[in-house]
Design an enzyme around this catalytic site. Sequence first.
Site, PDB file in Angstrom:
ATOM      1  N   LYS A  54      54.684  67.994  75.802  1.00 32.88           N
ATOM      2  CA  LYS A  54      54.114  67.293  76.960  1.00 32.88           C
ATOM      3  C   LYS A  54      54.453  65.804  76.904  1.00 32.88           C
ATOM      4  CE  LYS A  54      50.350  70.642  77.455  1.00 32.88           C
ATOM      5  NZ  LYS A  54      48.954  71.017  77.103  1.00 32.88           N
ATOM      6  N   GLN A  98      43.622  68.728  74.274  1.00 25.61           N
ATOM      7  CA  GLN A  98      44.361  69.968  73.989  1.00 25.61           C
ATOM      8  C   GLN A  98      43.389  71.047  73.470  1.00 25.61           C
ATOM      9  OE1 GLN A  98      47.731  70.565  74.580  1.00 25.61           O
ATOM     10  NE2 GLN A  98      47.200  72.679  74.070  1.00 25.61           N
ATOM     11  N   ASP A 121      43.644  67.975  83.475  1.00 31.07           N
ATOM     12  CA  ASP A 121      43.723  69.445  83.471  1.00 31.07           C
ATOM     13  C   ASP A 121      42.812  70.089  84.519  1.00 31.07           C
ATOM     14  OD1 ASP A 121      45.639  70.481  81.633  1.00 31.07           O
ATOM     15  OD2 ASP A 121      44.451  69.650  79.995  1.00 31.07           O
TER      16      ASP A 121
END
Length: 301
Positions: A54, A98, A121
């Site tokens: 990422k 994460q 997210d």
Amino acid sequence: MSAMIIDGKELARRTRARLAGDVAAVTENFGAAPGLAAILVGDDPASETYVRTKRRQAAECGIRSTAHHLAADTTEADLIKLVHALNGDETVDAILVQLPLPGHIASHRVLDTVLPGKDVDGFHSRNAGLLAVGRPETVPCTPRGCLALLRHAHGDDDSGGLGKLAGLHAVVVGRSSIVGRPMAALLTAENCTVTLAHSRTRSLPEVCRQADVLVAATGRPEMVRGDWIQPGATVIDVGINRIERGGASRLVGDVAFDEAQHVAGAITPVPGGVGPMTVAYLLHNTVELFHRRRADEAAQA
Ligand code: NDP
């Protein structure tokens, strides 16, 4: 029949190229590039690889990123303290936590600490709720990438009006809050007729056979067999499972690709399907959050 293979790698490359142009323009306009902060707790090798990928792709698009790698025994309180610090950091537009977090930390409490306006997210309860009631702001990256793949496979040019997915029966297998549920909400917004299946669904193969669009997100290697698929259906395989076969280790999806490709009209491969699109939409969300923050600041000035 042989299915069209939906090339997620190529579509993701094009998405990133478009973003890089946008990032270059906003960086010149505002004198600062969009900023992404990634938090990783523990030493899970798969999570480390995801965060590295990422950040590398963010850099290739001109997005600034910072990484905060914490020890596996970090307390929930210390992690939440870091999230508060990043919430208050003017140089950070987007915060990525994460997953999975170590078992002693309640993920939902950490995710709900991230400011909704920095929640790259779309996992904050507020963002999940807004999507569920049809007023989406930040949408989770994996389902958003899946929708882009579906639109591409159906020749939907996103020009407004009733899209080409309208009226199709979509079956989503898996109801997690990061993939299945938001996917069902996005497909509902596309005017699909949506069935959300899970481990308690009866006669799952029969339910799947009714799908014009089938999205598999179960984490069960090759669970969806070729004879579960309606001939000509579009199949999106979200699964990423590492298995040992013939003495070698390889990645497979939640769909038995070798069988499904002879029945489906179009199908995503694993790897090279949903995975690259997830990262591309993480970067897309970062840029979107940057724009939204600047627009909010301008409105308040
Ligand atoms: P979860 O484990 O959180 O959820 C799995 C879901 O599948 C649950 O809703 C579960 O049902 C359902 N399920 C499990 N077994 C069956 C079964 N036998 N029949 C029907 N439904 C079943 O997984 P995630 O949603 O986080 O991830 C799903 C897959 O997607 C994994 O392979 C993961 O690695 C992959 N993934 C890939 C990403 C990408 O970028 N490509 C990103 C995120 C995930 P129930 O609710 O009843 O327990």
